[in-house]
Structures are given as structure tokens and as C-alpha cells.
Scaffold this motif. Structure first.
Motif, PDB file in Angstrom:
ATOM      1  N   LEU A 149       0.710  -0.939  -0.096  1.00 57.78           N
ATOM      2  CA  LEU A 149       0.274   0.131   0.282  1.00 57.78           C
ATOM      3  C   LEU A 149       0.603   1.323  -0.218  1.00 57.78           C
ATOM      4  O   LEU A 149       1.680   1.135   1.176  1.00 57.78           O
ATOM      5  CB  LEU A 149      -0.707  -0.169   0.956  1.00 57.78           C
TER       6      LEU A 149
ATOM      7  N   ALA B 195      -1.254   6.292  -6.797  1.00 58.13           N
ATOM      8  CA  ALA B 195      -2.851   4.896  -7.201  1.00 58.13           C
ATOM      9  C   ALA B 195      -3.333   3.658  -6.146  1.00 58.13           C
ATOM     10  O   ALA B 195      -2.192   3.161  -6.464  1.00 58.13           O
ATOM     11  CB  ALA B 195      -2.704   4.707  -8.680  1.00 58.13           C
ATOM     12  N   GLY B 196      -4.237   3.889  -5.682  1.00 65.82           N
ATOM     13  CA  GLY B 196      -4.645   2.908  -5.391  1.00 65.82           C
ATOM     14  C   GLY B 196      -4.132   3.065  -3.660  1.00 65.82           C
ATOM     15  O   GLY B 196      -3.698   1.953  -3.036  1.00 65.82           O
TER      16      GLY B 196
ATOM     17  N   HIS C  55      -7.214   9.776  -7.192  1.00 67.86           N
ATOM     18  CA  HIS C  55      -6.313   8.270  -7.088  1.00 67.86           C
ATOM     19  C   HIS C  55      -6.239   7.731  -5.277  1.00 67.86           C
ATOM     20  O   HIS C  55      -6.002   6.512  -5.657  1.00 67.86           O
ATOM     21  CB  HIS C  55      -4.832   8.232  -7.586  1.00 67.86           C
ATOM     22  N   ALA C  56      -6.291   8.184  -4.897  1.00 62.51           N
ATOM     23  CA  ALA C  56      -6.169   7.881  -3.641  1.00 62.51           C
ATOM     24  C   ALA C  56      -7.241   8.222  -2.472  1.00 62.51           C
ATOM     25  O   ALA C  56      -7.886   8.630  -2.779  1.00 62.51           O
ATOM     26  CB  ALA C  56      -4.226   8.419  -2.849  1.00 62.51           C
TER      27      ALA C  56
ATOM     28  N   ARG D 278     -12.907   7.614  -0.326  1.00 56.92           N
ATOM     29  CA  ARG D 278     -11.904   7.015  -1.683  1.00 56.92           C
ATOM     30  C   ARG D 278     -12.939   7.355  -2.352  1.00 56.92           C
ATOM     31  O   ARG D 278     -13.964   7.878  -3.272  1.00 56.92           O
ATOM     32  CB  ARG D 278     -12.882   4.943  -0.977  1.00 56.92           C
TER      33      ARG D 278
ATOM     34  N   TRP E  38      -9.751  -0.743   1.695  1.00 65.12           N
ATOM     35  CA  TRP E  38      -8.918  -0.040  -0.188  1.00 65.12           C
ATOM     36  C   TRP E  38      -8.546  -0.950  -0.803  1.00 65.12           C
ATOM     37  O   TRP E  38      -7.316  -1.088   0.431  1.00 65.12           O
ATOM     38  CB  TRP E  38      -9.534   1.311   0.241  1.00 65.12           C
ATOM     39  N   GLY E  39      -7.655   0.003  -1.584  1.00 68.23           N
ATOM     40  CA  GLY E  39      -6.595  -0.797  -2.114  1.00 68.23           C
ATOM     41  C   GLY E  39      -6.028  -2.772  -1.585  1.00 68.23           C
ATOM     42  O   GLY E  39      -4.957  -2.295  -1.762  1.00 68.23           O
ATOM     43  N   GLY E  40      -6.603  -3.265  -1.833  1.00 71.70           N
ATOM     44  CA  GLY E  40      -6.688  -4.371  -1.614  1.00 71.70           C
ATOM     45  C   GLY E  40      -6.171  -4.501   0.078  1.00 71.70           C
ATOM     46  O   GLY E  40      -6.101  -5.690   0.710  1.00 71.70           O
TER      47      GLY E  40
END
Length: 539
Positions: free
Chosen positions: A235, A277-278, A311-312, A335, A396-398
């Protein structure tokens, strides 16, 4: 001074000195360094063991109960007052309390909490087994119970517990036994040094020297113990530190205007940074020191639009609520794509919200009967509502990202509540803080050490976004990956590895809290007394 009087006072003076060294072992506060054993701002595990060993020796040689209680109280009061001496800064410098009253308040708090240790010392002295190994084990058990009492009773104030000094030496064991387990091992080593004799003492001293004298001992332990958690992806993060001086933070013409401008620009810029991003952007506790409804709507419009198109994801600390509904010390999150179009209500309709659960006495709620004390200070205080325990993580973001606010990271057993359901357990921890109330001193270093221990216990990276420090990214092994200089505005970029799976500590603390530690200490106490033989009273 008469020799007899000097002989009575000397042990008390030694107890005072040992207590101060115990306090300084949690985070060495002085510029005098002896690398790698003494480094400013870092824990010194060997010093914690040595100073506690001196205290045990003094207690064991007490001629009577009165002398023992005095020595125990002096040691524990000096230790605790030395650990949180920074409370003087919050009460006097920022709270407006007269210096003598502020100093007296710190000493009285330390003395009150020291009663737990005095009681433990008295019980141990009364029941101490004859066999040195059993006496050492009984001391470690009694001392651990006193640590638990301080961490639980009266809402709990475990700041500066002995285990925090051991993060670099015994930290590899934290995923199994937590901070109180580390403190118990250190207490056992200290008691052995103070009580053992002959060849047994030499063997114990050699082991203590190997663990606490060799700078590589902590890494050696980590390399030989299994990893209870597994990688769960990476992350990218950006941590914001506005460095708004505390004496300006709530001033409309200085701190508030500066906070709105600095954090607004930093959040918009970060949300739109392609390299994030992510990823995640975090602003500290009360980054915006106003209720959302008191902030101009166009401010939220610009921020919401940037996040929605960016992006974040963003996490930000700010107060929520109203006089009619009550207030919370909260973290809100958005998000990309989910930030509301209705910008005037952006925080109220945030994509994510966390409300602080463990509130600070006198800062966030007023204990019954203490309104008079609060009235002596001019710092803003209030009665906040408590959030639930546990609360859902931000997905978020996995990752499953679990925030908490400042003081809450003292309570590992409460953070562990989020791990009751393994499939929903957090993969990343986030702490948002503002400890500028306590000045630019050792409180910042102590809080960093607390965060490192929590990361070890739970096997998760810990992200810290603070107003003045320590803003840092910490990995699941308690190592500081990156940190901003304290007291200056900055943006810290890092990449952390999320973790999945549960540490043994997370498993048992999530189910039973600190009860297993108390049960283990009581069992060891009973075993030591049963197997150690009786001894006559006295030194």
C-alpha cells in the motif's frame, strides 16, 4: 547528618535514582549517548532491567514493612512521574495552570498509581519464598499484576509500562505474549540478578548480558522465531504533518486559518498524485480543528471533488457532532469516486467513519467529582461520546485499514478486538495523533515506542500521522521504515506491506483481553509460593 539517619535515607535516595532510571529507560531523554546502548529517544532495555534489579535488592533488604513501603512508593512514584513529566507542559504551558499546582498534580497522579506497585511489593515481601528462583518468579508475577492494575483500573493509564523498554531486545516475543509478557520477563531477569547467589547468579548474569548487552540480540531472536502473519500486498501511503503550534491551533486568525490552508492544499495535491494510485493519504487527529459545519462549504467542495476524481483514499481526523447530538473525536474517510457531490455535507456523509472509543480522562471526558480540577485550566476540553468496540475497517487498495486515535494505541487488547473475526481482521493499522499538548520532548519518542510495540503484538504495519511528530511508517516487526523530522510541516511517502493471519497475541487478546496475562501471573505466583519453601520475615 547523623550516621543512623544517613543509613535510613540512603536506600530511599537509591530508590529515587533507580526510579528515574526506570523512567528514562522507556525512551532515553538526554543528549549524552553511548551507542548502541543509549541513544536519545530510543528505549534502553538493559537500563530498565538494571534499575529494576536495584529496586528489588532494596525491597528485599527492607528491615520492616514501613521501610519496604516507603522504598517501593519512592521508586514507583519517581518512575511514573519521570515517564509522564510532560503532563506538566500540557497543564501549565497550554492549560494555564499555575506551575506549582501543575507539578503537584503530576506527582499526585504518579503517587496514586504507585500504590499498585507498593501493594505488590508488600505482598511479595510478606510471602517471599526462601528459594531464590521462586522468590524471583513470585516478584515477576506480583509486579506484572501491578502493571495490569495500572493499565485497567480507573479507565487505565499504562503509559511507560516496563515492557515498552524491551521493544528492541525482546520484541520478537511480543506477538506471543504482548507488552505485559515482555515486562514480566524483564522483571524476572531483574529479580534474579538481585536475589540469586553463587553459580546460579553467574549463570543468570551471563544470560542477561547476552540478551541485553549484545546489540544484535533482538534481530537474532526475530530470525529464529516463526512469522505468525503473511504478506497481504503493498500500500503506497502519504502521511501529513502540519506542525501547527499548539498555542495557535485553536486561534481563528492563526492556527485555524493555517490548518485549513495547509491541509487543504496537501490533501488535494496528494489525492491527485499518480504515484499514490490505490494508496492512502492520512491527516492527523483534529487536522481541521473545527466542526465541519463551521468550515466554509466551498472548502469541502474543492476537497470532495479532488478525492472523487483522484487516485488515493483519504483519512482525516476531525471532531464531529453538535450541541444537541453530542460530539465525537473522529476519523473520516473518502475513497475515489465515493466522495459526495453534496460538498456542504461531505464529512457528515463520509464514505467511512471511525469514532474514538477510549477517551482521555480530563481531556475528552470529565470524571465524576473532578469538574473543579478542569476549571483550573483554560485548555479546550469536553465530554465526547464513545465509539463502539470494534468498528469496521476501511476497505481500500486490497487492504482493510483500521484507524484509531492517539491515546488508544496504549490499549493493545482493545485494538485486538478488531481481530475477533480473522477474515475481517485489519491488514494495516493507522494512528492519528496530536501530542503537541506535551511539547517537543520525550513524549513523542515514548509514543513512537508504543506504536512499535502494537505493530509487533498484532503483526501489522502501523502508520502514524501526527501534528508535530512522530509521523512515521512502521512495519509489522516494529521497525521504523521512514519518519519526518518533528515540529516541521512535511509529507512522508512510504510503501508498507499489509499482513494477514493472526498472531497468538491477537487470537487470545481478541477473545479474552488481558485475562490470560492475569491468570498466568496468578498461577506463577501460586506455584512459586508452593514450591519455593517458607522464609522468615525480615531482610
Amino acid at each position: 547528618m547523623r550516621p543512623a539517619r544517613a543509613a535510613r535515607l540512603a536506600p530511599v535516595a537509591l530508590a529515587l535514582a533507580a526510579g528515574l532510571l526506570q523512567a528514562w529507560s522507556v525512551a532515553w531523554p538526554w543528549g549524552l549517548e553511548l551507542a548502541p546502548w543509549l541513544r536519545r529517544g530510543e528505549p534502553a532495555g538493559w537500563l530498565q532491567v538494571a534499575s529494576l534489579a536495584a529496586a528489588v535488592a532494596l525491597l528485599a533488604r527492607s528491615p520492616d514493612a514501613r521501610a519496604l513501603l516507603l522504598r517501593a512508593l519512592v521508586f514507583a512514584t519517581a518512575w511514573l512521574a519521570g515517564v509522564f513529566a510532560w503532563l506538566f507542559t500540557s497543564m501549565h504551558v497550554y492549560g494555564g495552570m499555575a506551575a506549582p499546582l501543575a507539578a503537584t498534580a503530576v506527582l499526585l497522579l504518579a503517587l496514586f498509581l504507585a500504590l499498585d506497585y507498593a501493594l505488590a511489593a508488600w505482598l511479595w515481601w510478606r510471602a517471599r519464598p526462601a528459594a531464590p528462583w521462586a522468590a524471583a518468579l513470585a516478584f515477576a508475577a506480583a509486579w506484572t499484576l501491578a502493571e495490569l492494575a495500572r493499565g485497567v483500573l480507573w479507565t487505565g493509564f499504562p503509559w511507560g509500562a516496563g515492557g515498552y523498554a524491551q521493544v528492541d531486545v525482546l520484541g520478537a516475543l511480543a506477538p506471543w505474549m504482548g507488552v505485559y509478557g515482555l515486562g514480566a520477563l524483564a522483571a524476572l531477569a531483574a529479580a534474579w540478578l538481585a536475589l540469586a547467589r553463587g553459580a546460579a547468579w553467574l549463570a543468570g548474569a551471563a544470560l542477561v548480558l547476552a540478551l541485553w548487552g549484545w546489540p544484535g540480540a533482538g534481530a537474532w531472536l526475530h530470525a529464529r522465531l516463526p512469522q505468525p502473519t503473511q504478506p497481504a500486498g503493498t500500500l503506497p501511503v502519504r502521511l501529513l504533518q502540519g506542525a501547527i503550534p499548539q498555542d495557535e491551533k485553536f486561534d481563528a486568525e492563526r492556527g485555524i486559518e493555517r490548518a485549513l490552508r495547509w491541509y487543504g492544499q496537501a490533501l488535494v495535491r496528494a489525492a491527485q498524485t499518480p504515484s499514490l494510485a490505490g494508496g492512502l493519504v492520512v491527516a492527523p487527529e483534529t487536522a481541521i480543528p473545527l466542526l465541519p459545519q463551521d468550515v466554509p462549504a466551498d472548502y469541502w467542495a474543492q476537497l470532495a471533488a479532488a478525492i472523487r476524481q483522484g487516485h488515493a483514499a483519504v483519512l482525516m481526523g476531525l471532531p464531529l457532532g453538535s450541541l444537541a447530538d453530542g460530539y465525537t473525536n473522529s476519523v473520516v474517510g473518502w475513497r475515489p469516486g465515493a466522495a459526495p457531490q453534496d460538498a456542504a455535507h461531505a464529512p457528515a456523509r463520509a464514505d467511512y467513519r471511525y469514532d474514538k472509543h477510549h477517551l482521555v480522562p480530563f481531556g475528552e471526558f470529565v470524571p465524576p467529582g473532578f469538574r473543579w480540577f478542569v476549571n483550573l485550566m483554560v485548555m479546550p476540553m469536553g465530554d465526547f461520546a464513545r465509539g463502539a468496540l470494534p468498528q469496521p475497517a476501511l476497505e481500500w487498495g486490497g487492504q482493510r485499514i483500521a484507524p484509531h486515535v492517539c491515546y488508544e494505541d496504549l490499549f493493545g487488547e482493545e485494538l485486538a478486538a478488531a481481530f475477533r473475526e480473522p477474515t475481517q481482521a485489519p491488514t494495516v493499522l493507522v494512528n492519528v495523533s496530536n501530542i503537541a499538548w506535551f511539547g517537543d520532548g520525550v513524549a513523542i519518542d515514548q509514543h513512537r515506542g508504543i506504536a512499535r510495540l502494537r505493530a509487533l503484538e498484532l503483526g501489522r504495519p502501523m502508520l502514524r500521522a501526527t501534528n508535530t511528530g512522530a509521523t512515521a511508517a512502521i512495519d509489522h516487526r516494529g521497525r521504523v521504515l521512514a519518519e519526518l523530522p518533528r515540529g516541521v510541516p512535511g509529507e512522508l511517502d512510504a510503501v508498507v506491506q499489509g499482513r494477514q493471519g493472526l498472531t497468538p497475541y491477537a487470537r487470545w487478546a481478541a477473545r479474552w483481553g488481558l485475562a490470560p496475562v492475569a491468570a498466568a501471573a496468578l498461577l506463577l505466583w501460586a506455584l512459586a509460593l508452593a514450591a519455593g519453601g517458607r522464609r522468615r520475615m525480615g531482610p
